[in-house]
Design an enzyme around this catalytic site. Structure first.
Site, PDB file in Angstrom:
ATOM      1  N   PRO A   1      15.352 -23.911 -50.927  1.00  0.00           N
ATOM      2  CA  PRO A   1      14.177 -23.063 -50.985  1.00  0.00           C
ATOM      3  C   PRO A   1      13.986 -22.379 -49.054  1.00  0.00           C
ATOM      4  CG  PRO A   1      13.260 -25.688 -51.069  1.00  0.00           C
ATOM      5  CD  PRO A   1      15.314 -24.650 -51.188  1.00  0.00           C
ATOM      6  N   ASN A   2      13.134 -21.613 -49.482  1.00  0.00           N
ATOM      7  CA  ASN A   2      12.815 -20.866 -48.349  1.00  0.00           C
ATOM      8  C   ASN A   2      13.996 -20.370 -47.171  1.00  0.00           C
ATOM      9  OD1 ASN A   2       9.712 -21.602 -49.073  1.00  0.00           O
ATOM     10  ND2 ASN A   2      10.453 -23.101 -48.894  1.00  0.00           N
TER      11      ASN A   2
ATOM     12  N   ARG B   1      10.835 -16.463 -40.723  1.00  0.00           N
ATOM     13  CA  ARG B   1      10.157 -17.691 -41.093  1.00  0.00           C
ATOM     14  C   ARG B   1       9.489 -18.929 -39.823  1.00  0.00           C
ATOM     15  NH1 ARG B   1      12.686 -23.064 -44.582  1.00  0.00           N
ATOM     16  NH2 ARG B   1      10.801 -24.758 -44.682  1.00  0.00           N
TER      17      ARG B   1
ATOM     18  N   TYR C   1      13.483 -22.267 -36.568  1.00  0.00           N
ATOM     19  CA  TYR C   1      14.783 -21.693 -37.370  1.00  0.00           C
ATOM     20  C   TYR C   1      15.002 -20.869 -37.325  1.00  0.00           C
ATOM     21  CZ  TYR C   1      12.599 -25.527 -40.540  1.00  0.00           C
ATOM     22  OH  TYR C   1      11.637 -26.160 -41.228  1.00  0.00           O
TER      23      TYR C   1
ATOM     24  N   ASN D   1      22.249 -26.871 -46.940  1.00  0.00           N
ATOM     25  CA  ASN D   1      20.922 -27.134 -46.467  1.00  0.00           C
ATOM     26  C   ASN D   1      19.959 -27.119 -47.206  1.00  0.00           C
ATOM     27  OD1 ASN D   1      18.901 -26.852 -44.853  1.00  0.00           O
ATOM     28  ND2 ASN D   1      19.310 -25.815 -44.173  1.00  0.00           N
TER      29      ASN D   1
ATOM     30  N   ALA E   1      14.140 -28.254 -48.138  1.00  0.00           N
ATOM     31  CA  ALA E   1      12.756 -29.314 -48.435  1.00  0.00           C
ATOM     32  C   ALA E   1      13.135 -30.152 -49.357  1.00  0.00           C
ATOM     33  CB  ALA E   1      11.049 -28.481 -48.814  1.00  0.00           C
TER      34      ALA E   1
ATOM     35  N   GLU F   1      26.041 -32.270 -45.402  1.00  0.00           N
ATOM     36  CA  GLU F   1      24.193 -31.530 -44.895  1.00  0.00           C
ATOM     37  C   GLU F   1      24.711 -31.018 -43.453  1.00  0.00           C
ATOM     38  OE1 GLU F   1      21.488 -34.374 -47.346  1.00  0.00           O
ATOM     39  OE2 GLU F   1      20.095 -33.844 -45.056  1.00  0.00           O
TER      40      GLU F   1
ATOM     41  N   HIS G   1      20.871 -28.902 -40.879  1.00  0.00           N
ATOM     42  CA  HIS G   1      19.911 -28.459 -41.140  1.00  0.00           C
ATOM     43  C   HIS G   1      19.848 -27.855 -40.084  1.00  0.00           C
ATOM     44  CE1 HIS G   1      18.371 -30.620 -44.502  1.00  0.00           C
ATOM     45  NE2 HIS G   1      18.721 -32.266 -43.807  1.00  0.00           N
TER      46      HIS G   1
ATOM     47  N   ARG H   1      11.120 -34.383 -35.929  1.00  0.00           N
ATOM     48  CA  ARG H   1       9.765 -33.884 -36.877  1.00  0.00           C
ATOM     49  C   ARG H   1       9.240 -34.854 -37.759  1.00  0.00           C
ATOM     50  NH1 ARG H   1      12.082 -28.156 -39.809  1.00  0.00           N
ATOM     51  NH2 ARG H   1       9.910 -28.506 -39.972  1.00  0.00           N
TER      52      ARG H   1
HETATM   53  C1  DQA Z   1      15.790 -27.547 -43.127  1.00  0.00           C
HETATM   54  C2  DQA Z   1      14.678 -29.082 -42.488  1.00  0.00           C
HETATM   55  C3  DQA Z   1      12.803 -29.337 -43.452  1.00  0.00           C
HETATM   56  O1  DQA Z   1      12.946 -30.162 -44.031  1.00  0.00           O
HETATM   57  C4  DQA Z   1      13.246 -28.184 -44.094  1.00  0.00           C
HETATM   58  O2  DQA Z   1      12.046 -28.677 -45.039  1.00  0.00           O
HETATM   59  C5  DQA Z   1      13.979 -27.085 -44.470  1.00  0.00           C
HETATM   60  C6  DQA Z   1      14.901 -26.603 -43.321  1.00  0.00           C
HETATM   61  C7  DQA Z   1      16.248 -27.194 -41.277  1.00  0.00           C
HETATM   62  O3  DQA Z   1      16.870 -26.571 -41.744  1.00  0.00           O
HETATM   63  O4  DQA Z   1      15.747 -27.649 -40.904  1.00  0.00           O
HETATM   64  O5  DQA Z   1      13.176 -25.344 -44.966  1.00  0.00           O
HETATM   65  O6  DQA Z   1      16.225 -28.226 -43.832  1.00  0.00           O
END
Ligand code: DQA
Length: 145
Positions: free
Chosen positions: A9-10, A17, A22, A73, A76, A97, A99, A106
């Site tokens: 998501p997002n 964003r 990011y 990835n 959230a 995984e 990020h 964080r």
């Molecule tokens: C993320 C880190 C997550 O905590 C966050 O909710 C994201 C992006 C990252 O790529 O740094 O949406 O996965």
């Protein structure tokens, strides 16, 4: 070898964003960079993005028998989703995984990942380059199985 790169998501909003966290590259540009790297490595990649947890579960389930491994990835959902963890376990495919940001530096609630313990490993904090690292990691893992 064929791999599925999943973004949660997002991440479809990358580019605009929270660019300080990011980066300014869009998801489709990151996907192009991953595709170019995959070509150089002689492997195939497909991409999937969804903002919906259950759709990602279904994408993981459908990956069984089609792909050799997954780069994910979970965004959230990393910090909330037993369902994604169970899906990765269920398909018995190796997953890496990734990020963009370093989740361990964080907020406290981002430090825990439900999915990392069922992945081969976690790459976190290297920005978009993390996806290239993750692809190399899954290729290397699969070559040494
Ligand atoms: C993320 C880190 C997550 O905590 C966050 O909710 C994201 C992006 C990252 O790529 O740094 O949406 O996965």
């Amino acid at each position: 070898m064929k791999f599925l790169v999943i973004n949660g998501p997002n991440l479809n909003m990358l580019g605009t964003r929270e660019p300080e966290k990011y980066g300014t590259t869009t998801l489709s540009d990151i996907e192009k960079e991953i595709s170019n790297h995959a070509k150089e490595k002689g492997v195939e990649v497909d991409f999937y993005q969804s903002n919906i947890e259950g759709e990602i579960v279904t994408a993981i389930q459908k990956a069984k028998g089609v792909y050799d491994g997954i780069v994910i990835n979970p965004a959230a959902y990393t910090h909330t989703s037993v369902a994604l963890r169970d899906a990765i376990l269920a398909v018995e495919l190796p997953a890496v995984e990734i990020h963009l940001s370093n989740i361990h530096t964080r907020e406290e609630f981002r430090h825990h990942s439900y999915t990392a313990p069922v992945c081969v490993g976690q790459i976190t904090g290297f920005g978009k380059f993390g996806y290239i690292m993750a692809l190399d990691a899954i290729i290397n893992h699969c070559c040494n199985l």
